[in-house]
Design a protein around this motif. Structure first.
Motif, PDB file in Angstrom:
ATOM      1  N   VAL A  84      -6.766  -5.735  -7.470  1.00  0.00           N
ATOM      2  CA  VAL A  84      -5.671  -5.000  -6.826  1.00  0.00           C
ATOM      3  C   VAL A  84      -4.701  -5.966  -6.155  1.00  0.00           C
ATOM      4  N   GLY A 142      -0.949  -6.245  -7.308  1.00  0.00           N
ATOM      5  CA  GLY A 142      -0.056  -5.772  -6.253  1.00  0.00           C
ATOM      6  C   GLY A 142       0.970  -6.806  -5.850  1.00  0.00           C
ATOM      7  N   HIS A 166       3.555  -6.812  -8.920  1.00  0.00           N
ATOM      8  CA  HIS A 166       4.297  -5.559  -9.110  1.00  0.00           C
ATOM      9  C   HIS A 166       5.123  -5.190  -7.883  1.00  0.00           C
ATOM     10  N   GLY A 167       4.674  -5.589  -6.708  1.00  0.00           N
ATOM     11  CA  GLY A 167       5.396  -5.238  -5.498  1.00  0.00           C
ATOM     12  C   GLY A 167       6.430  -6.248  -5.051  1.00  0.00           C
ATOM     13  N   ALA A 200       4.879  -6.957  -0.054  1.00  0.00           N
ATOM     14  CA  ALA A 200       3.711  -6.886  -0.930  1.00  0.00           C
ATOM     15  C   ALA A 200       3.006  -8.240  -1.008  1.00  0.00           C
ATOM     16  N   PHE A 208      -0.901  -8.578   0.152  1.00  0.00           N
ATOM     17  CA  PHE A 208      -1.975  -8.836  -0.803  1.00  0.00           C
ATOM     18  C   PHE A 208      -2.425 -10.288  -0.870  1.00  0.00           C
TER      19      PHE A 208
END
Length: 236
Positions: A95, A99, A102-103, A150, A154
């Motif tokens: 994740v 993350g 993508h974020g 993000a 992360f």
């Protein structure tokens, strides 16, 4: 299986389901609120046209949402591959990796979009702290806070070397400085401002603090690597 272990695992599973449900609800609510502006770019995006899709805010946000199921699928594939290999914290690692990408990539893409006079207007720099902050407005401030949020959220979950507030701050400031430098060098008709760096770094730190309970606080140990079946020498 130990009965106590089973009972302790049930609340964790329930919290995960509740957290996932709330996340889906928040995303669905946000999409519902901005559905009309996003749908304006849908025909061009679905046709694969650059102009009107990938060079507009609505188009980039729409494609980010469209790619969300693919990101979830990648998380699932990575996590199951790691669990099959006996790697610990497989879901958390997967994740965090997906993350971060993508974020962060869509926000950086929006930041690097050229202005109307890109390539012809002289590069502009603002090095006085807090001078541009008053002109950003609420939308500009929130947008700058989210650019590396993000990454700040992360990265400490994935890398133990980044699991501290000063390092998250340095990560956010460093990435923001690279973006501002690229804007200046490429003459994108944007102002390279020190206030952008400050707000971007602040957003990374705030997001990092929000994920602090899940930070990776120890260096990868032997339990983080694929487990092998021990071999025993034959008895003499």
């Amino acid at each position: 299986m130990n009965h106590t272990t089973t009972l302790s695992a049930q609340p964790r599973r329930t919290r995960r389901i509740v957290f996932l449900g709330l996340a889906v609800l928040c995303v669905a609510s946000a999409v519902f609120v901005v559905r009309r502006p996003l749908m304006m770019s849908a025909p061009r995006c679905m046709a694969g046209q650059w102009h009107g899709c990938f060079d507009t805010f609505n188009g980039v946000v729409l494609m980010t949402l469209v790619a969300l199921p693919l990101a979830v699928l990648v998380v699932w594939a990575l996590a199951h591959r790691r669990r099959a290999a006996g790697v610990s914290r497989a879901w958390r690692r997967s994740v965090a990796e997906v993350g971060m990408v993508h974020g962060t990539v869509p926000f950086v893409w929006l930041t690097m979009m050229p202005g109307a006079e890109a390539g012809t207007a002289p590069a502009r720099v603002s090095l006085v702290p807090l001078r541009d902050l008053v002109t950003m407005g609420p939308v500009g401030i929130v947008g700058n806070l989210l650019i590396f949020a993000a990454l700040g959220f992360f990265a400490p979950m994935r890398f133990a070397a980044l699991a501290s507030v000063p390092r998250v701050l340095a990560l956010g400031a460093g990435c923001s400085a690279l973006v501002e430098t690229a804007q200046y060098v490429l003459q994108l008709d944007r102002v390279s401002s020190v206030d952008d760096v400050l707000v971007n770094a602040t957003g990374a730190v705030l997001a990092g603090l929000a994920s602090r309970r899940w930070w990776c606080t120890a260096a990868p140990a032997s339990s983080d690597r694929p487990r092998s079946v021990p071999t025993h020498a034959p008895a003499a």
